[in-house]
Design an enzyme around this catalytic site. Structure first.
Site, PDB file in Angstrom:
ATOM      1  N   HIS A 165     -20.703 -18.391  -5.536  1.00  0.00           N
ATOM      2  CA  HIS A 165     -20.370 -17.121  -5.683  1.00  0.00           C
ATOM      3  C   HIS A 165     -19.727 -17.037  -6.656  1.00  0.00           C
ATOM      4  O   HIS A 165     -20.204 -16.247  -7.710  1.00  0.00           O
ATOM      5  CB  HIS A 165     -19.402 -16.786  -4.212  1.00  0.00           C
ATOM      6  CG  HIS A 165     -19.084 -16.005  -3.952  1.00  0.00           C
ATOM      7  ND1 HIS A 165     -19.657 -14.355  -4.165  1.00  0.00           N
ATOM      8  CD2 HIS A 165     -17.417 -14.918  -4.659  1.00  0.00           C
ATOM      9  CE1 HIS A 165     -19.036 -13.565  -4.674  1.00  0.00           C
ATOM     10  NE2 HIS A 165     -17.839 -14.134  -4.836  1.00  0.00           N
TER      11      HIS A 165
ATOM     12  N   ARG B 121     -17.758  -1.205  -4.341  1.00  0.00           N
ATOM     13  CA  ARG B 121     -17.538  -1.564  -3.234  1.00  0.00           C
ATOM     14  C   ARG B 121     -16.766  -0.265  -1.696  1.00  0.00           C
ATOM     15  O   ARG B 121     -15.789  -0.793  -2.075  1.00  0.00           O
ATOM     16  CB  ARG B 121     -17.203  -2.795  -2.695  1.00  0.00           C
ATOM     17  CG  ARG B 121     -18.383  -3.129  -1.303  1.00  0.00           C
ATOM     18  CD  ARG B 121     -18.619  -5.138  -0.910  1.00  0.00           C
ATOM     19  NE  ARG B 121     -19.690  -6.074  -1.636  1.00  0.00           N
ATOM     20  CZ  ARG B 121     -20.639  -5.439  -0.977  1.00  0.00           C
ATOM     21  NH1 ARG B 121     -20.950  -4.479   0.742  1.00  0.00           N
ATOM     22  NH2 ARG B 121     -21.358  -5.702  -0.925  1.00  0.00           N
TER      23      ARG B 121
ATOM     24  N   GLY C 270     -21.218 -30.417  24.919  1.00  0.00           N
ATOM     25  CA  GLY C 270     -21.928 -29.559  23.507  1.00  0.00           C
ATOM     26  C   GLY C 270     -21.232 -30.077  22.041  1.00  0.00           C
ATOM     27  O   GLY C 270     -21.213 -29.346  21.232  1.00  0.00           O
ATOM     28  N   GLU C 271     -20.220 -31.183  22.187  1.00  0.00           N
ATOM     29  CA  GLU C 271     -19.812 -31.312  21.177  1.00  0.00           C
ATOM     30  C   GLU C 271     -21.449 -32.029  20.404  1.00  0.00           C
ATOM     31  O   GLU C 271     -22.498 -32.438  21.282  1.00  0.00           O
ATOM     32  CB  GLU C 271     -19.140 -32.971  21.006  1.00  0.00           C
ATOM     33  CG  GLU C 271     -18.153 -32.286  21.649  1.00  0.00           C
ATOM     34  CD  GLU C 271     -16.909 -33.759  21.833  1.00  0.00           C
ATOM     35  OE1 GLU C 271     -17.062 -34.504  21.328  1.00  0.00           O
ATOM     36  OE2 GLU C 271     -15.608 -33.214  22.013  1.00  0.00           O
TER      37      GLU C 271
ATOM     38  N   ASP D 248     -30.520 -10.211  -7.739  1.00  0.00           N
ATOM     39  CA  ASP D 248     -29.393 -10.694  -6.997  1.00  0.00           C
ATOM     40  C   ASP D 248     -29.116 -12.238  -6.600  1.00  0.00           C
ATOM     41  O   ASP D 248     -29.926 -12.747  -7.125  1.00  0.00           O
ATOM     42  CB  ASP D 248     -28.712  -9.447  -5.759  1.00  0.00           C
ATOM     43  CG  ASP D 248     -27.763  -9.388  -5.900  1.00  0.00           C
ATOM     44  OD1 ASP D 248     -26.386  -9.807  -6.303  1.00  0.00           O
ATOM     45  OD2 ASP D 248     -26.622  -8.250  -5.124  1.00  0.00           O
TER      46      ASP D 248
ATOM     47  N   ARG E 250     -17.308 -16.915  -0.529  1.00  0.00           N
ATOM     48  CA  ARG E 250     -16.689 -16.343  -0.972  1.00  0.00           C
ATOM     49  C   ARG E 250     -15.372 -15.865  -1.125  1.00  0.00           C
ATOM     50  O   ARG E 250     -14.832 -15.733  -1.705  1.00  0.00           O
ATOM     51  CB  ARG E 250     -17.710 -14.555  -0.172  1.00  0.00           C
ATOM     52  CG  ARG E 250     -18.787 -14.599  -0.679  1.00  0.00           C
ATOM     53  CD  ARG E 250     -20.199 -13.052  -0.100  1.00  0.00           C
ATOM     54  NE  ARG E 250     -20.256 -14.699   1.271  1.00  0.00           N
ATOM     55  CZ  ARG E 250     -21.748 -12.928   1.906  1.00  0.00           C
ATOM     56  NH1 ARG E 250     -22.258 -12.421   1.198  1.00  0.00           N
ATOM     57  NH2 ARG E 250     -21.777 -13.918   2.793  1.00  0.00           N
ATOM     58  N   GLN E 251     -14.702 -16.663  -0.156  1.00  0.00           N
ATOM     59  CA  GLN E 251     -13.794 -16.324   0.210  1.00  0.00           C
ATOM     60  C   GLN E 251     -12.686 -17.591  -1.054  1.00  0.00           C
ATOM     61  O   GLN E 251     -12.462 -19.139  -0.683  1.00  0.00           O
ATOM     62  CB  GLN E 251     -13.101 -16.717   1.764  1.00  0.00           C
ATOM     63  CG  GLN E 251     -11.616 -17.090   2.136  1.00  0.00           C
ATOM     64  CD  GLN E 251     -10.402 -15.514   1.575  1.00  0.00           C
ATOM     65  OE1 GLN E 251     -11.478 -14.509   1.717  1.00  0.00           O
ATOM     66  NE2 GLN E 251      -9.737 -15.567   1.750  1.00  0.00           N
TER      67      GLN E 251
ATOM     68  N   LYS F 220     -21.039  -0.969  -9.649  1.00  0.00           N
ATOM     69  CA  LYS F 220     -20.943  -0.962  -8.036  1.00  0.00           C
ATOM     70  C   LYS F 220     -19.686  -0.943  -7.731  1.00  0.00           C
ATOM     71  O   LYS F 220     -19.162  -1.944  -8.569  1.00  0.00           O
ATOM     72  CB  LYS F 220     -21.365  -2.417  -7.623  1.00  0.00           C
ATOM     73  CG  LYS F 220     -21.378  -3.138  -6.411  1.00  0.00           C
ATOM     74  CD  LYS F 220     -22.745  -3.334  -5.574  1.00  0.00           C
ATOM     75  CE  LYS F 220     -21.605  -4.469  -4.715  1.00  0.00           C
ATOM     76  NZ  LYS F 220     -22.781  -5.733  -4.967  1.00  0.00           N
TER      77      LYS F 220
HETATM   78  C1  R5P Z   1     -21.594  -9.765  -4.590  1.00  0.00           C
HETATM   79  O1  R5P Z   1     -20.665 -10.291  -5.615  1.00  0.00           O
HETATM   80  C2  R5P Z   1     -22.817 -10.167  -4.142  1.00  0.00           C
HETATM   81  O2  R5P Z   1     -23.930 -10.170  -5.518  1.00  0.00           O
HETATM   82  C3  R5P Z   1     -24.394  -9.168  -3.815  1.00  0.00           C
HETATM   83  O3  R5P Z   1     -24.636  -8.404  -4.451  1.00  0.00           O
HETATM   84  C4  R5P Z   1     -23.569  -9.151  -2.561  1.00  0.00           C
HETATM   85  O4  R5P Z   1     -22.618 -10.117  -1.969  1.00  0.00           O
HETATM   86  C5  R5P Z   1     -25.443  -8.200  -1.438  1.00  0.00           C
HETATM   87  O5  R5P Z   1     -23.987  -8.091  -0.228  1.00  0.00           O
HETATM   88  P1  R5P Z   1     -25.418  -7.537   0.431  1.00  0.00           P
HETATM   89  O6  R5P Z   1     -26.329  -7.651   0.733  1.00  0.00           O
HETATM   90  O7  R5P Z   1     -24.519  -6.969   1.996  1.00  0.00           O
HETATM   91  O8  R5P Z   1     -25.009  -5.711  -0.299  1.00  0.00           O
END
Ligand code: R5P
Length: 292
Positions: A125, A187, A36-37, A214, A92-93, A185
Site C-alpha cells: 500500500h 472517498r 483449535g490451535e 489499481d 493499509r494501516q 477520487k
Molecule cells: C486505494 O488507495 C487503493 O488504491 C484502491 O483504490 C482501493 O483500495 C480500492 O478499494 P475498493 O475496491 O473498496 O474501492
C-alpha cells in the site's frame, strides 16, 4: 533453493519454484488441535539449505501460519530463509491515523523478520513500509505481469482511479507506449467513492479502449465508479486490472457488469488471477541470493 508453500499461496509458490529452475517444492502438513490451535510440520531435509517460504497474509490465521512455518524452517536448520509475502495484510494501516492506534504494518513486519533473512513482497500500500524492516526487504510490482496481458488487448488509454496510482500508471504507460490519466477520487466511506475527470486537457475518450489499473480491488467501489464515469464519456471498452484482487462480497459480479475484462495477478487466489508475479518474485530472490 527449496520453496515451501503456505496454505494461502500454494499455486504461486509452485510457480515461483518453476521460475527458480524447478527448485524442490513442498507443501507442509497442517492440522488443528482439538482446541483449535494450529499445528504445522515441514518435511524433507532443510539443514543448511536456502529456503523460500511463500505465504500471503490476508487473514489472521494466515499470519499465524506464516510465523509457525518460519519457526519450523529455522528449527529444521535452514541456512537462509527468504520470506515471500505476495499480499501483505494490514499494509493499509501503515501509521496511526488517530491517537491510540498502532502502525499495524510495522507490527507485522517486526514479527515476520524475526526468523527471516530477507523479505519480498508485492505492491505494498505504501513503499514506506519497507523501512519498517531491519533486514533486507524488497517490493516486486504487478505492473510487468499486468502489462503481459494488456499487450494482448487493444488498449488506447491507461487510467489510474486516483492520484496515489500515478507512478503505477506512468510505469505501465512507459511499457506499453500509451497515454494515461489519473482520476480525482474522494472517498465517502469504505464502500463508496466519488470520481471525477481531472481539470486538464484530456485525451479523447469517446470510442477509446481504456484500461483502469489499481493496486487493490477490495469492495470494487472504485473500479465500478471509474468504469461508470468512463462509460458516460462513451468509451468503447473498459478493462480493469489490479495486483491484489480481494473482491469482497459481490465485487466480482458488480465489476463484470460494467467492465469488459477483469484481470488480477496471483498474489491472492481469485477467479480473475490470470497473470503471475512469479517471474518478478523469482528475479528478486535470485538477485538477493547471488549478492550474499
Ligand atoms: C486505494 O488507495 C487503493 O488504491 C484502491 O483504490 C482501493 O483500495 C480500492 O478499494 P475498493 O475496491 O473498496 O474501492
Amino acid at each position: 533453493m527449496q520453496v515451501i508453500a503456505g496454505s494461502a499461496s500454494t499455486s504461486l509458490a509452485e510457480r515461483v519454484s518453476r521460475e527458480l529452475g524447478n527448485s524442490p517444492f513442498a507443501i507442509p502438513f497442517t492440522k488443528r488441535f482439538p482446541d483449535g490451535e494450529l499445528y504445522v510440520r515441514v518435511g524433507g531435509r532443510l539443514a543448511d539449505e536456502d529456503v523460500v517460504l511463500v505465504q500471503t497474509t490476508r487473514t489472521d490465521e494466515q499470519i499465524l501460519e506464516l510465523l509457525l512455518l518460519e519457526e519450523a524452517i529455522r528449527e529444521a536448520g535452514a541456512r537462509r530463509l527468504f520470506v515471500v509475502i505476495p499480499y501483505f495484510g494490514y499494509a493499509r494501516q501503515d501509521r496511526p491515523f488517530y491517537p491510540g492506534e498502532p502502525a499495524s504494518a510495522r507490527a507485522l513486519a517486526h514479527h515476520v523478520e524475526l526468523a527471516a533473512d530477507a523479505v519480498v513482497t508485492v505492491d505494498l500500500h505504501s513503499t514506506e513500509t519497507l523501512r519498517s524492516f531491519s533486514k533486507p526487504a524488497y517490493e516486486a510490482t504487478g505492473v510487468p505481469a499486468i502489462a503481459r496481458v494488456l499487450r494482448e488487448r487493444t488498449v488506447d488509454l491507461l487510467i489510474s482511479p486516483d492520484k496515489g496510482g500515478v507512478d503505477r500508471v506512468r510505469r505501465m504507460a512507459g511499457i506499453l507506449g500509451k497515454p494515461w490519466l489519473a482520476l480525482e477520487k474522494k472517498r465517502i466511506d469504505s464502500d463508496h467513492v466519488e470520481l471525477t475527470l481531472p481539470e486538464q486537457d484530456l485525451p479523447p475518450l469517446e470510442g477509446q479502449h481504456v484500461a483502469i489499473l489499481d493496486d487493490v480491488i477490495s469492495t470494487g467501489g472504485t473500479i465500478v465508479e471509474a468504469a461508470r464515469l468512463l462509460h458516460r464519456y462513451k468509451v468503447a471498452t473498459v478493462v480493469a486490472a489490479c495486483t491484489h484482487g480481494l473482491f469482497l462480497r459481490d465485487a466480482f459480479e458488480r465489476i463484470k457488469a460494467v467492465c469488459d475484462h477483469l484481470y488480477s495477478t496471483d498474489t491472492l487466489d481469485n477467479p480473475a488471477d490470470k497473470v503471475s508475479v512469479a517471474p518478478d518474485i523469482a528475479q528478486i530472490l535470485q538477485r538477493e541470493c547471488a549478492s550474499r
